[in-house]
Design an enzyme around this catalytic site. Structure first.
Site, short mmCIF file in Angstrom:
data_model
loop_
_atom_site.label_atom_id
_atom_site.label_comp_id
_atom_site.label_asym_id
_atom_site.label_seq_id
_atom_site.Cartn_x
_atom_site.Cartn_y
_atom_site.Cartn_z
CB SER A 13 -30.14 -6.29 88.51
OG SER A 13 -29.45 -6.14 88.70
CE LYS A 14 -31.10 -12.58 93.63
NZ LYS A 14 -30.88 -12.50 94.40
NE ARG A 15 -26.07 -9.90 89.86
CZ ARG A 15 -26.22 -9.87 87.92
NH1 ARG A 15 -24.98 -8.06 88.29
NH2 ARG A 15 -26.79 -10.41 87.25
N GLY A 17 -30.40 -4.51 93.72
CA GLY A 17 -31.21 -4.52 94.58
C GLY A 17 -29.56 -5.46 96.88
CG ASP A 18 -29.24 -9.36 96.20
OD1 ASP A 18 -30.00 -8.70 97.41
OD2 ASP A 18 -28.86 -9.94 95.66
#
Ligand code: GLU
Length: 505
Positions: free
Chosen positions: A260-262, A264-265
């Site tokens: 998920s994008k999370r 990546g962060d």
């Protein structure tokens, strides 16, 4: 003659394009092009509450960057236009009515308040075979009551009447035979109160009308497949149905589950193809492009997440992928994303491509760092340093000193072994370099070594100080190559400058 292959990517434009989405595009595209078919992009924007300004344009920008051009789309046009579902609203009602007439769907008049009350009454309430006969719909009301509600413009939705006890089986090109029991799915809404279809109805109607032969999408859509298959059966007969393939997920590098994008962060890498700014929050999420990836590497890396050609080959151009791609070689299991490996692909593509393939991007990055690079010199510099760069952004650090004097000089790395003897060597070197006729790296190195030998100092002990004088630190390509590109005047100036600094210590 077999039908022309027609595949579609059908995104809902609700935000940044996840790399899983781009991989879905890629596999669709590769399959279409391998089979001489067409790749269609259809925008599935029937859920107006999820409309996000700029999201559709962003999808096309990403595809454009990746070099995956659609044959038909809202921006490219085509024989089945419009390709935006919100513009096709009048088409769907007829199919919903047909389903009602055949008894495969029903009107549901339950108000939001009534539904809420049911949710409170029944734990994990689902509108399905077990509950639908307790609700206010055309299965429970008599014909006259239904007529009356319809005639008085009472808001309603149309729901699928899921069979109570049926096994729904289909053949997935990746998974083989897949079966579902009809009771696993609720009675999905097909047409909403505002007359808009939901995704489930629109996707089936449009795949039919647009003559889609193969529907490839992410594995997260597998639970919806039984509803879609039933709709295909009820409306169009199964022989017209596209062949399905549900692509394996791209997994987080650590632990289980979809990337998920999370993630990546949290782990410091991009997940979207390009920079995406959320128009509501203004939050910027970095993309692979802006992080310094080449589209060739991004596409190559994505292709290898879940596919290989059966050999050890890892580097493929788009053309080669088109030639070699087959759905049979797509894996069933999810593929773990590995950012280090993604960077490795980029480094390989930097080495493989001609400098002209990315010189403009590097010039742009330098410009953003206030460096105006002369075209000829830039080509020379890129040739020298490209083996040291894995991301395009690395070119800034690796090349700045060619275009402007280093801002800091690592004097501390020279000083401990510095002495008068070495100082005299550099003074002599400057004199010799000033007189040099042919300024090239071989001649510079030869001269340097001769003077070192005459002074009885090991050349190796003098190389590091020279590097630091020219570069500022302990990095960069071969030092005499650097001097050659810098030119006589600049090389001598930098040596003198550091000698002065050393003297002042
Ligand atoms: N509109 C769906 C999405 O947002 C497409 C699923 C499909 O391809 O059927 O991903």
């Amino acid at each position: 003659m077999s039908k022309k292959v027609r595949v579609r990517f059908a995104p809902s434009p609700t935000g940044g394009l996840h790399l899983g989405g781009v991989r879905t595009v890629l596999f669709n595209y590769l399959f279409a092009k391998h089979n001489g078919g067409d790749f269609i992009v259809r925008i599935e924007d029937t859920d107006q509450s999820r409309f996000v300004e700029g999201a559709e344009q962003y999808i096309f920008d990403c595809l454009n960057w990746c070099g995956l051009a659609p044959d038909e789309s809202p921006t490219h046009g085509g024989p089945f236009a419009p390709y935006r579902q919100s513009e096709r609203k009048p088409i769907y009602k007829k199919y919903a009515d047909e389903l009602i007439a055949k008894g495969f769907a029903y009107y549901a008049f339950d108000t939001a308040v009534e539904l809420e009350a049911k949710r409170k009454e029944i734990n994990n309430f689902q509108y399905n075979h077990a509950t639908r006969l307790q609700m206010k719909n055309s299965l429970t009301l008599n014909k006259d009551e239904v007529e009356k509600l319809l005639n008085t413009q009472t808001p309603y939705v149309i729901r699928i009447n899921m069979p109570v006890d049926e096994t729904i089986t289909f053949n997935d090109m990746i998974r083989g035979e897949v079966s579902f029991h009809s009771s696993q799915s609720d009675d999905k809404v097909l047409l909403k109160a505002d007359g808009m279809p939901t995704y489930h109805l629109a996707v089936v109607v449009d795949d039919y009308l647009m003559q889609i032969t193969h529907a490839f999408r992410g594995e997260e859509w597998l639970p919806s497949a039984p509803v879609h298959i039933l709709l295909w059966q009820y409306l169009f007969g199964l022989e017209n149905m596209p062949q399905w393939a549900h692509l394996p997920l791209i997994l987080k590098p650590d632990g289980n589950g979809k990337l998920s994008k999370r993630d990546g962060d949290r782990l410091g890498f991009p997940v979207f193809a390009m920079d995406w700014t959320d128009p509501k929050t203004n939050e910027l999420t970095t993309g692979f492009k802006e992080r310094g990836f080449l589209p060739e590497a991004f596409v190559n890396m994505l292709a290898m997440l879940g596919w290989n050609d059966g050999t050890d080959q890892e580097i493929f151009s788009l053309q080669e992928l088109i030639e070699k791609f087959s759905m049979e070689r797509v894996h069933k299991a999810g593929a773990k994303f590995d950012y280090e490996k993604a960077k490795w692909y980029n480094g390989e593509w930097i080495k493989k491509l001609p400098v002209s393939g990315y010189k403009l991007q590097v010039a742009g990055l330098l410009k953003a760092n206030s460096i105006e690079a002369d075209d000829k010199k830039l080509t020379q510099v890129i040739e020298l340093i490209k083996d040291r760069c894995t991301l395009l952004t690395d070119f800034v650090v690796q090349s700045s000193f060619f275009f402007k004097s280093p801002e800091t000089i690592d004097i501390a790395a020279i000083q401990p072994k510095w002495n008068d003897h070495k100082n005299l060597f550099f003074i002599e070197l400057i004199r010799a370099y000033e007189l040099m006729q042919f300024w090239n790296h071989e001649a510079l190195e030869k001269e340097f070594k001769e003077i070192a030998a005459a002074n009885e100092i090991k050349a190796g002990e003098l190389m590091l100080p020279l590097r630091i004088m020219l570069v500022g630190g302990k990095f960069g390509p071969h030092v005499f190559n650097i001097a050659e590109v810098l030119g006589k005047e600049e090389t001598i100036k930098r040596i003198q400058h550091t000698l002065q600094k050393l003297e002042a210590q």
